[in-house]
Design an enzyme around this catalytic site. Sequence first.
Site, PDB file in Angstrom:
ATOM      1  CB  SER A 104      49.863  66.267  -4.041  1.00 40.06           C
ATOM      2  OG  SER A 104      49.489  67.368  -4.820  1.00 40.06           O
ATOM      3  CB  SER A 113      51.937  69.680  -4.322  1.00 35.29           C
ATOM      4  OG  SER A 113      51.341  68.929  -3.268  1.00 35.29           O
ATOM      5  CE  LYS A 115      53.193  68.617  -0.008  1.00 31.86           C
ATOM      6  NZ  LYS A 115      51.991  68.057  -0.695  1.00 31.86           N
TER       7      LYS A 115
END
Lengths: 95, 486
Positions: B178, B154, B79
């Site tokens: 997330s 997210s 990420k």
Amino acid sequence: MSLNREDVVKIAHLARLAIDEQSVPEYARNLSSILDFVATMEQVDTHAIAPMAHPLDLAQRLRADAVTEEVDRETCQAIAPQVEAGLYLVPKVIE
Amino acid sequence: MKELHQQSVAELAAGLARGDFSSVELTEALLARIAQHDDRLNSYISVTAERALEQARAADSARAAGQAGPLTGVPLAHKDIFCTRGIRTSCGSKMLDTFISPYDATVVERLDRAGMVMLGKTNMDEFAMGSSNETSFYGPVRNPWDTETVPGGSSGGSAAAVAARLAPIATGTDTGGSIRQPAALCGITGLKPTYGVVSRYGMIAFASSLDQAGPMGRSAEDCALLLGAMAGFDERDSTSLDRPVDDYTATLETPLDGLRIGLPQEFFGDGLDGEVARVIDEAVAELRRLGAEPVEISLPNTALAVPTYYVVAPAECSSNLSRFDGVRFGHRCDAPRDLEDLYKRSRGEGFGAEVKRRIMIGTYALSSGYYDAYYLKAQKLRRLISDDFRAAFAQCDVIAGPTAPTPAFRLGEKADDPVTMYLSDIYTIAVNLAGLPALSMPAGFSQGLPVGLQLIGNYFSEARLLGVAHRYQQATDWHTRSPDGF
């Protein structure tokens, strides 16, 4: 909780955020709806409850006051927007 | 042999060990898939092909020299919230669009040391603030099961990339859901560990008392393998827990006989989609067939979790994001008149609308005269929410329920209404407030879209959660399904 135009301008100033004049009403609407939603917290009596700052209620770990990292100024300043002679440049602060 | 991109991490590790293929071949195959398919998903912000091939060659050499570990040569995606030295680390924001990190996050360093190969950095909601991946400066990510729907957020880029087989596994972070919510919406398995198990060093901070990193993969077994390499004490993170790393793979096969599964009545009431409820009921029935015993439980303060979170998280975010001042790194406005103008315009231009909203809510909640009514009140509620779990775990071993109230929603559907968007995390947020571990795994479909089952455990029960999920995945095949067209 309803925020008006002046509230939004004041909060934006405290947060050091420039926001467009024309988007102030939208921020006022959105932030007010978030605060209304958050206000459901008031339904619960929390008089005798101890606040929880850490999920495991642990205290911050301490370490010896010794140098462990060396900061390489050149590497760090390579990503700065404006530097000169090893100094970060900002607009003049004192006349 | 199964095509390389369809193989799990466990299968890839075994194939590399046997010499069926090299890490370079595997890496090239995955880079080719990213080049072929990712323009339809936008799951990567940066593809680091050159670095990946270098790491793959190094992994192959290490193996030839007899120095390979269990994950040597296996590719993954990070990420874009994890700092990677010499590579742009954007956090999905214009603020950091040109930020080349001068150091590695501990998670990145550990997985590099394990010999893993980084394919690239995945897309995400800006500063991890969002539940749909629509707040990214780099544009929304699309869900590979239906590209008109969101992947969740997210960690939406990591979830979409793993689901579309553009990465065997990925890292994610979870502040209010997330990892779990995008895992549910994209049909993969994702685990948020107990707060403090994985180092936050070099993981760009959003809400420091809630943020935790974890693995996002196709199966519980794969997540167990990655978590074992991610976890561990780190003196550079002041909230890292000094305890030995559990062996997450050793107990995967533990039978579920007698396992008490708590079903919180609050997770099955109003707001839960009927089809999602049906899938969850069937998953619970399967766990019962495997030996588990369902128990009715209650988490009475569930409805307070989201409002509490939207004080705690914005307050911490407004403090954390004050570091972005246009002076030392990150976006800087043109021709500032004075220092205040420099701060205000750099931040005003660098942050997107949702980030600004949260900074403003947090600033307001912490401002003089409001602290007791908001932040202190929220911290007290946080204790009540945490106590609910404590009471529940006296009655059960693991809590089960839906991860998200609905399957993936359409792009734009909730983008204009922050509060509606916040409620997509209604079942995940309380877990972060309490600091507990929880995972989401695929449990079926609703109208062609994946549905996730959430399992919540007591502190440090990651191995137990992964074991329950693994047994379920041996008895079902939802986790092996992949979307058509990828």
